[in-house]
Write a protein that holds these residues in place. Sequence first.
Motif, PDB file in Angstrom:
ATOM      1  N   LEU A 139       0.815  -1.214   0.000  1.00  0.00           N
ATOM      2  CA  LEU A 139       0.000   0.000   0.000  1.00  0.00           C
ATOM      3  C   LEU A 139       0.849   1.265   0.000  1.00  0.00           C
ATOM      4  O   LEU A 139       0.400   2.324  -0.414  1.00  0.00           O
ATOM      5  N   ALA A 140       2.076   1.137   0.497  1.00  0.00           N
ATOM      6  CA  ALA A 140       2.928   2.328   0.589  1.00  0.00           C
ATOM      7  C   ALA A 140       3.555   2.698  -0.747  1.00  0.00           C
ATOM      8  O   ALA A 140       4.111   3.788  -0.888  1.00  0.00           O
ATOM      9  N   PRO A 144       2.054   6.112  -2.472  1.00  0.00           N
ATOM     10  CA  PRO A 144       2.519   7.349  -1.825  1.00  0.00           C
ATOM     11  C   PRO A 144       4.024   7.563  -1.938  1.00  0.00           C
ATOM     12  O   PRO A 144       4.470   8.714  -2.098  1.00  0.00           O
ATOM     13  N   TRP A 182      -2.626  26.668  13.657  1.00  0.00           N
ATOM     14  CA  TRP A 182      -3.214  26.328  12.371  1.00  0.00           C
ATOM     15  C   TRP A 182      -3.595  27.534  11.527  1.00  0.00           C
ATOM     16  O   TRP A 182      -4.004  27.364  10.389  1.00  0.00           O
ATOM     17  N   GLU A 234       1.879  15.080  16.794  1.00  0.00           N
ATOM     18  CA  GLU A 234       0.771  14.207  16.409  1.00  0.00           C
ATOM     19  C   GLU A 234      -0.372  14.299  17.407  1.00  0.00           C
ATOM     20  O   GLU A 234      -1.524  14.203  17.043  1.00  0.00           O
ATOM     21  N   ALA A 253      -0.425   5.555   2.812  1.00  0.00           N
ATOM     22  CA  ALA A 253       0.913   5.606   3.418  1.00  0.00           C
ATOM     23  C   ALA A 253       0.866   5.188   4.880  1.00  0.00           C
ATOM     24  O   ALA A 253       1.749   4.480   5.358  1.00  0.00           O
ATOM     25  N   GLN A 292       9.193   6.535   7.077  1.00  0.00           N
ATOM     26  CA  GLN A 292       8.378   7.364   7.961  1.00  0.00           C
ATOM     27  C   GLN A 292       8.964   8.774   8.077  1.00  0.00           C
ATOM     28  O   GLN A 292       8.231   9.759   8.092  1.00  0.00           O
ATOM     29  N   MET A 322       0.289  15.832   3.022  1.00  0.00           N
ATOM     30  CA  MET A 322       0.258  14.400   3.333  1.00  0.00           C
ATOM     31  C   MET A 322       0.698  14.057   4.759  1.00  0.00           C
ATOM     32  O   MET A 322       0.069  13.216   5.403  1.00  0.00           O
ATOM     33  N   PHE A 328       0.194  15.438   7.542  1.00  0.00           N
ATOM     34  CA  PHE A 328      -0.874  15.622   8.529  1.00  0.00           C
ATOM     35  C   PHE A 328      -1.891  14.484   8.443  1.00  0.00           C
ATOM     36  O   PHE A 328      -2.431  14.052   9.459  1.00  0.00           O
ATOM     37  N   VAL A 357      -0.144  11.245   9.891  1.00  0.00           N
ATOM     38  CA  VAL A 357      -0.046  11.303  11.347  1.00  0.00           C
ATOM     39  C   VAL A 357      -1.402  11.016  11.990  1.00  0.00           C
ATOM     40  O   VAL A 357      -1.504  10.234  12.941  1.00  0.00           O
ATOM     41  N   ARG A 366      -3.364   2.853  15.213  1.00  0.00           N
ATOM     42  CA  ARG A 366      -2.687   2.150  16.316  1.00  0.00           C
ATOM     43  C   ARG A 366      -3.653   1.775  17.425  1.00  0.00           C
ATOM     44  O   ARG A 366      -3.355   0.930  18.249  1.00  0.00           O
ATOM     45  N   PHE A 420      -7.322  18.756   7.964  1.00  0.00           N
ATOM     46  CA  PHE A 420      -6.028  19.417   8.155  1.00  0.00           C
ATOM     47  C   PHE A 420      -5.333  19.648   6.814  1.00  0.00           C
ATOM     48  O   PHE A 420      -4.669  20.665   6.612  1.00  0.00           O
TER      49      PHE A 420
END
Lengths: 300, 265
Positions: free
Chosen positions: A27-28, A31, A123, A298, B88, B104, B147, B149, B152, B159, B198
């Motif tokens: 899947l990666a 990207p 932001w 995050e 990703a 990453q 991407m 944002f 993350v 998780r 975002f």
Amino acid sequence: MRQLRPVNARSGRRSREGPIVNRWALLAILPIAFLGAFFLVPLVVVSLRSVTDFAKPTGDAFANYGRFFASAANLRVLGNTFWVATLSTVVCLALGYPYAYLMNIVRPRVAGLLLIAVLLPFWSSLLVRTYAWQVILRDTGIINTFLLDSKVVDEPIPLIRTTLGVMLGMSQILLPFMVLPIYAVMRRIDPEYTKAAANLGAPPFAAFRRVFLPLSLPGVLAGTLLVFVLALGFYITPALLGSPKDTMISQFIASAVQQRLDWGIGSTMAVILMGLTFAVLVIASRFIRLRDAFGSLEES
Amino acid sequence: MTDSWRQPHRLLLVALGALTVFFLLAPTLVVVPMSFTASNSLTFPPEGFSTRWYEKMVTDPQWSTGFVNSAKVAFLTAVLATALGTLAALGTVRGRFPGRNGLQLLILSPLIVPVIIIAIGMFSVFVRWKLAGSIAGLVLAHTALAMPFVVVNVATSLRTVDRNLELAAQSLGAGPVRTFRRITLPLILPGVMAGGLFAFITSWDEVVVSIFLTSARFRTLPVEMWEQVRQVVDPTVAAVATTLLAVTTTILLLALVVRRQAPAR
């Protein structure tokens, strides 16, 4: 990670670490290809242009680097970039640490409001915020109008087009990047530790200095690193709030490419800025885990 | 130490905190009342109340097309960045492959590489690929910036997914695609949507890369503002700034609400 086993079993490998590649990895690919083409290739092209684009024909591939370091004006811009980045980092640390500490000791509801006060500017548009500082600091701006009207001064005091102006704008924009990592680390510190220190007779400040402060240090390092590295690359804010004396390297790169169409020197400066950024990151990675530094954002 | 709020050092801390909140919010918010001034110059406190600068913004084709262009680019960026970023995140959180940690870092690096370098690099390449000055070029550029944002946010919610739910679905006969669509995706949806919002904000506010990748015929609102902010002193720019701010704030609050949502059942 027991749950991963069925996937491993099906792929027919039996090493204890599991397979080297599993199906999720596929899947990666898309990207990665995207970032490769539209992000990495541009960076590589810039790096190449610094050794292939020359104002005058030359046999020396590193002629642009020679040209850059031979000019005192260029070195001044480089020095100024470091100076302004350092000043902004210091201001952010001085305001950010107490703020994160306050967030950590107030009731959750108040902490939530304090967090929103950090996230809203985090932001909102950098250009809008810089423009707002312009409106406040310029000769006909809010501060000077107030000072003139109240007859404190006879003529406007210089605030815009000064290092002070750049520093104010940059610190305000970068402050969230200091607060968030520090707060993330502080939140994980067990309050029992400081209580234990107090019970053992430590006065409040000693308990803070000997127990809490050292435990919060990873957050301080992460925030300082983020703010400093981001400050090195500032463009819009010094361009609108600073004088030519306050020029930072990003402005130099932009004007080389846009106005002088001198891609050789522009890309050379870009490589130098990129190199400095990575050098700071590599040095910092000896003291903290970089993924923790980014990771704290995050949770915001 | 719970009842010690009156102690001098605590008072000092609260005072400093209040000052910092003021420093964070007030300078930006000051633009909002000023944009409603009735006078021809920016003064504080504003003289009278009028929406004339907003009328000027809406009727001036430069500002209004800038607004439409920004909205289009931000929307398309949000869609593309959400799709690629979710892939990703799945690939790097669930996937096992050599160089995963490096990847990453690569995904996060648009956040840390100075934006001017990204800007001149993309400009240099996009001119050759005939992408400069087009909406497609700007969407691709903003997607790379947005991407991280998405990744993350999706990775964080991924998780927390209980893998036993997926195993249960599979043991009941669901294939991998069906398991993803019916179990995993609903569980990570808040993260995906927050990431998309975002991404929208990132594109909506982006100015440096946009300066290089737009042309006089195709400009976004922040680029138009950047062009005019150094010359024009009339309060239209304040109205534009307030508009940018209002959109960003609305979407940010939306994202924060979405992220708090319990996973859809």
